[in-house]
Design a protein around this motif. Structure first.
Motif: not given
Lengths: 445, 445
Positions: A280-294
Motif C-alpha cells: 500500500t505504501k508502494g514498496v516492491e517485495l522481492r520474495c523467496d519461494e515460500p514467502s511468495k507462495t504464502a
C-alpha cells in the motif's frame, strides 16, 4: 570558517596550526560561536533553501540522465519536511552538551582532549556542513570540509552564512575550512601529518574509496544493509508498524531496512498483514519461494501481481529505495541461529532488529549478531545520533575501534595522560627495583 | 591456543569463529584460564629461559654480523632482571581487573564488548606472548600471534606451556593461534573480513610496515622519540635523577629519553651535574655548540674528551642506546614555546617531559605539546601500562583515535548499542513527526 582555494596541503597545514589554538579556547567562546551559527542559519533559511533548490534542479536533470542516483537526490533535498529544523535543533543540542572533561588533581590524570584535525568528505546532504561545524567547534577540533559538486550552491550559501557568523567570535578563521578545489580528495587523504581522522558522508562508493585510500583512520560505514527478523511469536500489529516505518520513513537512509527475515510459522499469520501495508505504501517485495507462495494465498488479487521473485543478490543489496527482500527462516533446527547466521554473513554490521515477544529470544539474537546496533521491537530508523540523544551526529560507524554506532561529540575526542612527580625514576619500582606501585583507581572514560 | 601451520586465511577464519564463542564464556572460565597460564609459566621458568638462551646465542651472532640491531637483542633477553617476574605479575594483574561491563536495564543500553579478532605481530620480546594471551582471554577477544624468527625458541617454549595450560580450561583452542608460517604477515594484513585490529610490537620498521600495509586499524607507535626539557628553575638533583633514569634504566625501550632540551640559563648551573652523571653511566652526549662550550668549562678533563658535537639528524633519531642529543633553548622570547615547538616538530608524540619548579610553566608546556603522555618532574620510563596500573599492556599508542598512550584491557574493547522498544516507529518523532524524545542520560564509557 573559510572557503579556500588553497592547495590541499596548505589548507591542511593551516587547520593543524589552528587546531592547537582552538584547543585552548574557553567553553563560552565556543558556545557563543554555536549561537552565532544557529541564529544566522535560522535568519537565512529562505536564501539557503533557494540555493538548495538550484542544486536540486540540476540534480534532477542528472538523475533523469542516469548520472546521479535517486537516493543522492533525496539526500540533497534540504526542504524535506523537518530537515532544516532538525539541522538547527542539532546545533542547539550540541551547544547544550556537557563539555568533555575529566578528573583533576590526581598524580596520574587522564584528560579528554580533541583529536586534532578532521577531514569531512560528503556528497549531497547539505545539512552536514552545519552538523559538523557545530560538533567540531564544540569539541575544539579543526575541520576541513570537502563537499560534492551536486551540493555546490547549498554548500556555498550555508558556509558563507556560517563564516560571517563566526567572524564575530573568537574561533579562529582557519578552524573550519571549506575546500572546493576539484580533485582535492586524493591529496587530502595522504596528508596524515596534518589530518588525524577522515569522516566520509555519502555513497558506499565514496566511503569505500576513502577506506582504501586514506593514510589516516576513517570513521564511518560503507553499507547500511539492515535486517529485521520476524520470529514466530511476534505481535502482528507491532510487526506491521515497525517494518513499515523501517522501510518507508526515509528509504534513502542507511538505517532503513533492506532485508526481512520471516520465521516460516509466521508466513501465513503475520507476513500477509506486513506485506499488505508495505505494498500500500508502494514498496516492491522481492520474495523467496515460500514467502511468495504464502503471500499469493493471503493477499488481495491486485497486490499479488506486484510480488517479485527474489534472487540471491537481493539479500546483499542496499536498495536505498522502496524495495524489500524477504527470506523465509526454517523453523528447525534453530530459527534464531539461522537468522543470526544470515545477518552475520549478509548484513553490514550496522543495525539489525528482531521482532519477538520473548526477552530470551531477543537476547539470544542480540548476543549472536555482530552488529553495532541490536534492536528489539522497534524501527531500525532509530539508529541515529539525534534520536540516541547525542545532539547531532558526525555519522554512524561500523568500525570495531574508537567509535561504533551513531557517533556524536564523544567520537571526536581522545585522551592524553599527564603525570606529575617529584623527581621519581622508574628503576626503583617493579620487578627491577622491587618497590611496589600504589595504584589509585583512575576514572577511565 | 594452537601453534598452527594452517594458511593465514584458515587461521584467521578459525579465530573469527572462536571469537564469537569466547565472547559468551563467563568471567570465571576466563579467569581460570589465566590462573592456569600463570602457574604453568611459573613452573616452567627454567625451560623457557633455556629456550630463550638459545635464541639469544643465535641473535648475538646475527648482531655481531650486523644483521640484527643491538636494541632487538636487548628486548629478546627474557633473563634480564625482573622481566620474567614482571611477565608473571602482568597475568595476575590482568586477572584482577574488573570485567569490562556497563549498565543494564535502560531502554537504550550501551554495552562494552570485545573487538573480535586481534592480530599481534612482534619481534623479539618473548614476554609479549604471555601479556597478549592474558589480555585477549580476559577481554574475550580471539588473537593471532605472529612472532619474529629471532624469538622462535622462546616463542615455542612459552606457547607450548600456555597451550597445555589452556587445554584444561573452557577457552576454545582456536582463541589464541600462533602462526609460524613464513611470509604470513602480508596475507594476514589483508584479511580485514576476519581480523579487526593489528597490534605490531617491535621495531619502527615493523610498525611502519603494518601501518602502510594493513587493511584494518593498527594500534601502536612507530617511534618513541621522547624529549625532556630542563627549564631554568628546575631542581638540579631532580634533573640528575630523572634524566639518568629516563636514559639508562632501559635504553632499548620506546619510553627512554632521546633528546634533552636545556634552557640556556641552566647550561652552567644544572647541565654539568646531569652530564657528569650520564657520562659516568656510559652515555655518549651529542651536544650543540652552547651546551658543549658550557660542559667543556665545567666537566672534569677526562669527561670533556667524551663530548661529541651534534648534527641536526641527532634530534630526530631514536637512538635506543646509551646516546643522548642535547640542544640549548634560548631564553628569549619564550623558552617554553621554543621547547614546545621543538617537541611538536622533532618528537614522535609519545612521551615528553618538563623539569620545572613552576606548576604554571608545566601546564603551559603540557597544553602546548601534542603528545600522548605529558610528564612533569618524573622519568619518561613511567609511560607503561603496568606502571600506569592497567595490569599489563598491549602496547603504547600514538594514534589519535581509539586508544592513546599505554593500552591495557580497555583498548581491546569496543561498545555496541541495544535498543528495546514496544513497536515504535521513528516517523512520529523529531522534526518530521513532531514528538519529542525524553533522553535519559546514558552512562558513556
Amino acid at each position: 570558517m573559510s572557503l579556500t582555494n588553497a592547495s590541499p596541503e596548505e589548507a591542511a597545514r593551516a587547520a593543524k596550526i589552528s587546531s592547537r589554538t582552538l584547543a585552548t579556547l574557553p567553553t563560552t567562546a565556543r558556545n557563543n560561536a554555536l549561537d552565532a551559527i544557529h541564529d544566522a542559519l535560522a535568519a537565512e533559511r529562505d536564501s539557503i533553501l533557494a540555493a538548495n533548490a538550484n542544486d536540486l534542479e540540476l540534480a534532477k536533470k542528472s538523475a533523469a540522465n542516469g548520472e546521479l542516483s535517486a537516493s543522492i537526490l533525496k539526500r540533497l533535498d534540504l526542504s524535506r519536511k523537518g530537515k532544516f529544523d532538525d539541522m538547527l535543533q542539532g546545533i542547539k543540542d550540541v551547544r547544550g552538551l556537557e563539555d568533555p572533561e575529566l578528573d583533576e588533581g590526581l598524580i596520574l590524570q587522564r584528560q579528554t582532549c580533541p583529536i586534532g584535525v578532521l577531514l569531512i568528505i560528503f556528497e549531497a546532504r547539505p545539512e552536514v556542513i552545519a552538523n559538523i561545524a557545530s560538533l567540531a567547534i564544540k569539541s575544539a577540533n579543526a575541520a576541513i570540509l570537502k563537499g560534492g559538486k551536486e551540493s555546490t550552491e547549498s554548500f556555498k550559501a550555508i558556509s558563507t552564512i556560517i563564516s560571517k557568523a563566526l567572524a564575530g567570535t573568537e574561533v579562529p578563521n582557519d578552524s573550519i575550512q571549506l575546500v572546493t578545489t576539484r580533485d582535492a580528495v586524493d591529496p587530502l587523504l595522504e596528508l596524515s601529518q596534518y589530518i588525524d581522522l577522515v569522516i566520509p558522508r555519502g555513497s558506499n562508493e565514496l566511503v569505500s574509496y576513502c577506506q582504501r585510500k586514506a593514510h589516516m583512520p576513517v570513521l564511518g560505514h560503507a553499507d547500511g544493509l539492515c535486517t529485521i527478523y520476524i520470529h514466530s511469536d511476534a505481535d502482528k500489529e507491532m510487526c506491521v508498524n515497525v517494518v513499515v516505518d523501517s522501510k518507508t520513513d526515509y528509504p534513502a537512509a542507511c538505517n532503513a531496512v533492506e532485508t526481512l527475515l520471516v520465521h516460516e510459522d509466521a508466513l501465513e499469520t503475520i507476513l500477509p498483514a506486513v506485506a499488505e501495508a508495505l505494498i500500500t505504501k508502494g514498496v516492491e517485495l522481492r520474495c523467496d519461494e515460500p514467502s511468495k507462495t504464502a503471500l499469493s494465498k493471503h493477499l488481495p488479487q491486485d497486490q499479488t501481481s506486484l510480488l517479485r521473485a527474489s534472487t540471491e543478490a537481493d539479500y546483499t543489496t542496499e536498495f536505498l529505495d522502496l524495495t524489500l527482500a524477504i527470506r523465509t527462516i526454517p523453523s528447525t533446527p534453530s530459527p534464531v541461529d539461522a537468522a543470526i547466521t544470515h545477518v552475520n554473513t549478509h548484513g553490514s554490521h550496522h543495525t539489525d532488529c528482531i521482532l519477538t515477544s520473548s526477552p530470551q529470544t531477543s537476547t539470544h539474537f542480540s548476543n549472536g549478531i555482530d552488529s553495532a546496533c541490536k534492536f528489539w521491537n522497534c524501527s531500525t530508523r532509530f539508529c541515529d545520533g539525534m534520536r540516541f540523544g547525542f545532539g547531532t551526529e558526525v555519522g554512524i560507524s561500523t568500525n570495531k575501534v574508537h567509535a561504533r554506532g551513531p557517533v556524536g561529540l564523544e567520537g571526536l575526542m581522545i585522551h592524553e595522560y599527564r603525570l606529575a612527580g617529584q623527581g621519581q625514576g622508574a628503576a626503583m619500582y617493579g620487578g627491577s627495583g622491587g618497590k611496589g606501585f600504589r595504584h589509585k583507581k583512575l576514572p577511565l572514560a
